[in-house]
Design a protein around this motif. Structure first.
Motif, PDB file in Angstrom:
ATOM      1  N   ILE A 115       0.818  -1.222   0.000  1.00 29.90           N
ATOM      2  CA  ILE A 115       0.000   0.000   0.000  1.00 29.90           C
ATOM      3  C   ILE A 115       0.850   1.269   0.000  1.00 29.90           C
ATOM      4  O   ILE A 115       0.317   2.368   0.127  1.00 29.90           O
ATOM      5  N   GLY A 116       2.170   1.098  -0.132  1.00 23.55           N
ATOM      6  CA  GLY A 116       3.044   2.249  -0.319  1.00 23.55           C
ATOM      7  C   GLY A 116       3.639   2.865   0.926  1.00 23.55           C
ATOM      8  O   GLY A 116       4.175   3.971   0.869  1.00 23.55           O
ATOM      9  N   MET A 117       3.581   2.171   2.036  1.00 26.16           N
ATOM     10  CA  MET A 117       4.173   2.722   3.259  1.00 26.16           C
ATOM     11  C   MET A 117       5.696   2.793   3.117  1.00 26.16           C
ATOM     12  O   MET A 117       6.298   1.980   2.415  1.00 26.16           O
ATOM     13  N   PRO A 118       6.320   3.753   3.784  1.00 24.75           N
ATOM     14  CA  PRO A 118       7.771   3.920   3.675  1.00 24.75           C
ATOM     15  C   PRO A 118       8.535   2.840   4.462  1.00 24.75           C
ATOM     16  O   PRO A 118       7.961   2.150   5.307  1.00 24.75           O
ATOM     17  N   PRO A 119       9.842   2.711   4.201  1.00 23.82           N
ATOM     18  CA  PRO A 119      10.646   1.682   4.856  1.00 23.82           C
ATOM     19  C   PRO A 119      10.526   1.611   6.389  1.00 23.82           C
ATOM     20  O   PRO A 119      10.461   0.500   6.925  1.00 23.82           O
ATOM     21  N   PRO A 120      10.475   2.725   7.123  1.00 24.86           N
ATOM     22  CA  PRO A 120      10.340   2.580   8.575  1.00 24.86           C
ATOM     23  C   PRO A 120       9.062   1.837   8.996  1.00 24.86           C
ATOM     24  O   PRO A 120       9.063   1.073   9.964  1.00 24.86           O
ATOM     25  N   VAL A 121       7.972   2.047   8.266  1.00 24.28           N
ATOM     26  CA  VAL A 121       6.716   1.359   8.580  1.00 24.28           C
ATOM     27  C   VAL A 121       6.841  -0.125   8.242  1.00 24.28           C
ATOM     28  O   VAL A 121       6.355  -0.988   8.989  1.00 24.28           O
ATOM     29  N   ILE A 122       7.515  -0.445   7.161  1.00 26.79           N
ATOM     30  CA  ILE A 122       7.740  -1.841   6.797  1.00 26.79           C
ATOM     31  C   ILE A 122       8.581  -2.530   7.875  1.00 26.79           C
ATOM     32  O   ILE A 122       8.284  -3.654   8.288  1.00 26.79           O
ATOM     33  N   CYS A 123       9.594  -1.836   8.366  1.00 29.44           N
ATOM     34  CA  CYS A 123      10.422  -2.382   9.454  1.00 29.44           C
ATOM     35  C   CYS A 123       9.585  -2.607  10.707  1.00 29.44           C
ATOM     36  O   CYS A 123       9.691  -3.655  11.359  1.00 29.44           O
ATOM     37  N   ALA A 124       8.764  -1.634  11.055  1.00 31.65           N
ATOM     38  CA  ALA A 124       7.910  -1.782  12.240  1.00 31.65           C
ATOM     39  C   ALA A 124       6.967  -2.967  12.076  1.00 31.65           C
ATOM     40  O   ALA A 124       6.702  -3.697  13.039  1.00 31.65           O
ATOM     41  N   ALA A 125       6.480  -3.186  10.857  1.00 31.08           N
ATOM     42  CA  ALA A 125       5.610  -4.333  10.614  1.00 31.08           C
ATOM     43  C   ALA A 125       6.363  -5.647  10.845  1.00 31.08           C
ATOM     44  O   ALA A 125       5.832  -6.575  11.450  1.00 31.08           O
ATOM     45  N   LEU A 126       7.591  -5.728  10.372  1.00 26.22           N
ATOM     46  CA  LEU A 126       8.391  -6.936  10.596  1.00 26.22           C
ATOM     47  C   LEU A 126       8.661  -7.178  12.074  1.00 26.22           C
ATOM     48  O   LEU A 126       8.718  -8.313  12.533  1.00 26.22           O
ATOM     49  N   LEU A 127       8.799  -6.097  12.828  1.00 23.76           N
ATOM     50  CA  LEU A 127       9.184  -6.185  14.242  1.00 23.76           C
ATOM     51  C   LEU A 127       8.007  -6.100  15.199  1.00 23.76           C
ATOM     52  O   LEU A 127       8.196  -6.121  16.413  1.00 23.76           O
ATOM     53  N   HIS A 128       6.782  -6.037  14.678  1.00 25.32           N
ATOM     54  CA  HIS A 128       5.642  -5.689  15.524  1.00 25.32           C
ATOM     55  C   HIS A 128       5.328  -6.694  16.632  1.00 25.32           C
ATOM     56  O   HIS A 128       4.642  -6.352  17.579  1.00 25.32           O
ATOM     57  N   ASP A 129       5.807  -7.900  16.565  1.00 26.80           N
ATOM     58  CA  ASP A 129       5.519  -8.883  17.612  1.00 26.80           C
ATOM     59  C   ASP A 129       6.741  -9.324  18.400  1.00 26.80           C
ATOM     60  O   ASP A 129       6.647 -10.276  19.168  1.00 26.80           O
ATOM     61  N   ILE A 130       7.871  -8.650  18.263  1.00 29.22           N
ATOM     62  CA  ILE A 130       9.025  -9.138  19.018  1.00 29.22           C
ATOM     63  C   ILE A 130       8.922  -8.838  20.505  1.00 29.22           C
ATOM     64  O   ILE A 130       9.685  -9.378  21.286  1.00 29.22           O
ATOM     65  N   ASP A 131       7.938  -8.016  20.897  1.00 30.24           N
ATOM     66  CA  ASP A 131       7.727  -7.810  22.328  1.00 30.24           C
ATOM     67  C   ASP A 131       7.221  -9.088  23.001  1.00 30.24           C
ATOM     68  O   ASP A 131       7.287  -9.224  24.212  1.00 30.24           O
ATOM     69  N   ASP A 132       6.730 -10.044  22.220  1.00 31.20           N
ATOM     70  CA  ASP A 132       6.289 -11.338  22.739  1.00 31.20           C
ATOM     71  C   ASP A 132       7.385 -12.390  22.586  1.00 31.20           C
ATOM     72  O   ASP A 132       7.099 -13.580  22.576  1.00 31.20           O
ATOM     73  N   SER A 133       8.615 -11.949  22.458  1.00 29.78           N
ATOM     74  CA  SER A 133       9.746 -12.853  22.294  1.00 29.78           C
ATOM     75  C   SER A 133      10.807 -12.474  23.332  1.00 29.78           C
ATOM     76  O   SER A 133      10.671 -11.457  24.006  1.00 29.78           O
TER      77      SER A 133
END
Length: 116
Positions: A49-67
């Motif tokens: 949907i065209g989000m910039p790289p920081p948003v893509i990174c946040a998406a990849l990392l969005h569940d590491i708080d459960d790790s």
């Protein structure tokens, strides 16, 4: 991502993918699929949907708080912007550091009004 951001530096996204892979190693979804597939799917959606790289990174990392991720690691490795994107999302209550990501039992006492 290249369609929307052709000149973007992808090294940050590669690092986020690597970090997510390390933090979710051994975690599976109820289906038995590696948990990382969920993070990649979310990142693909925001990239499409065209989000910039920081948003893509946040998406990849969005569940590491459960790790087993040390506190502050996302800020340290990826910067305040990406860390804040993750902090702004609602968190599910799950078992931490588990190889199976299953919800914790819900307490009825938590739903009771304070004056009850």
């Amino acid at each position: 991502m290249r369609m929307h951001h052709p000149d973007a530096d992808t090294s940050l996204i590669r690092r986020a993918h690597h970090e997510a892979a390390i933090r979710h190693a051994g975690q599976t979804r109820r289906s038995g699929d590696p948990f990382l597939t969920h993070c990649i799917a979310v990142a693909a959606i925001v990239a499409d949907i065209g989000m910039p790289p920081p948003v893509i990174c946040a998406a990849l990392l969005h569940d590491i708080d459960d790790s087993p991720c040390p506190p502050g690691r996302v800020t340290e490795r990826f910067g305040k912007e990406i860390a804040e994107l993750n902090l702004g999302r609602p968190h599910r209550q799950t078992q931490r550091h588990s190889t199976q990501r299953t919800p914790l039992p819900h307490s009825k006492a938590a739903d009771a009004p304070a004056d009850a």
